[in-house]
Design an enzyme around this catalytic site. Structure first.
Site, PDB file in Angstrom:
ATOM      1  N   GLY A  41       3.213  -8.010   5.650  1.00  0.00           N
ATOM      2  CA  GLY A  41       4.571  -7.580   5.531  1.00  0.00           C
ATOM      3  C   GLY A  41       5.752  -8.225   6.055  1.00  0.00           C
ATOM      4  N   ALA A  42       6.811  -8.648   5.380  1.00  0.00           N
ATOM      5  CA  ALA A  42       7.816  -9.430   5.757  1.00  0.00           C
ATOM      6  C   ALA A  42       8.418  -9.246   7.168  1.00  0.00           C
ATOM      7  CB  ALA A  42       9.099  -9.462   4.786  1.00  0.00           C
ATOM      8  N   ASP A 101      10.015  -9.372   0.027  1.00  0.00           N
ATOM      9  CA  ASP A 101       9.638 -10.206   1.044  1.00  0.00           C
ATOM     10  C   ASP A 101      11.060 -11.419   1.147  1.00  0.00           C
ATOM     11  OD1 ASP A 101       7.139  -9.399  -0.249  1.00  0.00           O
ATOM     12  OD2 ASP A 101       6.601 -10.123   1.756  1.00  0.00           O
TER      13      ASP A 101
HETATM   14  C1  LIG Z   1       8.548  -4.605   3.781  1.00  0.00           C
HETATM   15  S1  LIG Z   1       7.875  -6.265   3.309  1.00  0.00           S
HETATM   16  C2  LIG Z   1       6.159  -5.720   2.717  1.00  0.00           C
HETATM   17  C3  LIG Z   1       5.894  -6.653   1.588  1.00  0.00           C
HETATM   18  O1  LIG Z   1       5.013  -7.505   2.157  1.00  0.00           O
HETATM   19  C4  LIG Z   1       3.768  -7.467   1.218  1.00  0.00           C
HETATM   20  O2  LIG Z   1       3.129  -8.753   1.175  1.00  0.00           O
HETATM   21  P1  LIG Z   1       2.065  -9.285   2.002  1.00  0.00           P
HETATM   22  O3  LIG Z   1       1.327  -7.857   2.098  1.00  0.00           O
HETATM   23  O4  LIG Z   1       1.434 -10.242   1.405  1.00  0.00           O
HETATM   24  O5  LIG Z   1       2.450  -9.589   3.460  1.00  0.00           O
HETATM   25  C5  LIG Z   1       4.254  -6.970  -0.025  1.00  0.00           C
HETATM   26  O6  LIG Z   1       5.072  -8.001  -0.749  1.00  0.00           O
HETATM   27  C6  LIG Z   1       5.464  -5.830   0.519  1.00  0.00           C
HETATM   28  O7  LIG Z   1       6.232  -5.293  -0.531  1.00  0.00           O
END
Ligand SMILES: CSC[C@H]1O[C@H](OP(=O)(O)O)[C@H](O)[C@@H]1O
Length: 368
Positions: free
Chosen positions: A54-55, A244
């Protein structure tokens, strides 16, 4: 938010005052396990292997990773090495670069013996600010949801579709896309959430569903390919996702599959909102499709699933034939034209350079 009734965050300082504890998200939903980060290596692995993801949480973990690194080697070379190693963990979420740049510009001028303490203090501030930003997004998003719900005559079910996990597990607390959902639920709006499973890592099925269960929010897990069907049948009142990296012109980079959801929403007249904390805006980029680096996480995540077996054990299942290649871009870019609005900590704006400059004149001007 709460886990089994106990308030918690996704990352916190351990009792020893310098190591960091996190929720190991690779073990959810079947096991709730805490992992300890005691070194730069631990922080890099936690981000790369998605124990944290999560970003905003990636940024917060990187900030703590720099603080851990300064305890190991606070020299100029040590700072540069730590920056580079953390930066190389995952390429798409701009919060990683934002947090590392923020930390480096504060640490570089300091004497080496002051860097570890200053880094830890700043990492704490970054975490606390993230929580405040996300709750503000929740409040602005509540206003959007309430307006939509009232415009529909206050039906006894307000259907929200979301993709991946942009809940409190993707941040330090509250979440971004899920913050308005929590706020609306707590305010008595009868929210129901269609939860995209979100292949290949299943952040929706494993993380968003777990979060919503913990908070008592009605929800239904669906395959990624079902969202358009439900929109066609009038069963989705609004879509909301995280991001992200969002460009200065409102192009939205998010988990793979977001673009397809936005296309279906546009075709069916369903409002499509993006929850956007300002550290996720990349003011240096205007064309998201052309300029945002898309992480490729390799074929393994496509070919195998992790979960609980019928035996009750947890493990991996291979779903593709031996030798079949697989492609795994982890993100895609939704052009601004498909986005109804950006819900930021400063309010809601159009997905446009004008909209973002109107809410963030200071940042927009600085990027000129
Ligand atoms: C609020 S940022 C969440 C965002 O991050 C996720 O990606 P990942 O699980 O690969 O880090 C996804 O894009 C979410 O929307």
């Amino acid at each position: 938010m709460k886990v089994n009734g106990t308030p918690t965050r996704t990352i916190w300082l351990a009792e020893d005052g310098h190591t960091v504890e996190i929720i190991d998200q690779t073990r959810l939903p079947h096991h709730y396990e805490i992992a300890r980060l005691a070194s730069l290596d631990d922080a890099c692995r936690a981000i790369k292997d998605m124990l944290v993801r999560g970003a905003p949480l990636i940024g917060a973990t990187a900030a703590h990773g720099l603080a851990l690194a300064m305890r190991q080697d606070a020299s100029d070379d040590g700072l540069a090495t730590a920056y580079d190693r953390l930066f190389a963990t995952r390429p798409t979420a701009v919060n990683l670069r934002w947090a590392l740049d923020d930390m480096r510009q504060r640490l570089a001028p300091l004497p080496a013996d002051q860097r570890a303490g200053a880094a830890l203090d700043r990492a704490r501030v970054i975490c606390d600010e993230d929580v405040a930003l996300n709750e503000a997004i929740g409040n602005h998003g509540l206003t959007v949801f309430r307006t939509l719900w009232e415009r529909k005559g206050k039906p006894d079910r307000f259907n929200v579709l979301t993709h991946c996990n942009a809940g409190w597990l993707a941040t330090v607390d509250w979440g971004t896309a899920l913050a308005p959902i929590y706020k609306a639920h707590d305010a008595g709006i009868p929210v129901h959430v269609w939860v995209d499973e979100t292949r290949p890592r299943n952040q929706g099925a494993s993380l968003t569903a777990w979060e919503l269960n913990q908070h008592g929010v009605p929800h239904t897990v669906i395959v990624d390919n079902a969202g358009g069907h439900f929109m066609q049948h009038g069963m989705v009142d609004v879509c909301i996702v995280g991001t992200d990296r969002t460009t200065a012109t409102g192009d939205v980079c998010n988990k793979i599959g977001t673009y397809l959801k936005a296309l279906a929403a546009k075709d069916n007249g369903v409002p499509f909102y993006v929850a956007l904390p300002s550290p996720t805006i990349d003011w240096t980029v205007k064309d998201g499709v052309a300029e945002i680096p898309i992480e490729d996480r390799g074929p393994g995540e496509v070919c195998r699933l992790w979960g609980r077996l019928d035996s009750g054990d947890t493990g991996w299942v291979t779903v593709t034939p031996e030798g079949s290649p697989a492609a795994n871009p982890a993100f895609d870019v939704t052009p601004a034209r498909l986005v109804t609005g950006l819900i930021t900590e400063r309010g809601v704006c159009s997905a446009s350079a004008e909209g973002l400059a109107g809410l963030f004149p200071d940042r927009s001007a600085a990027a000129e």
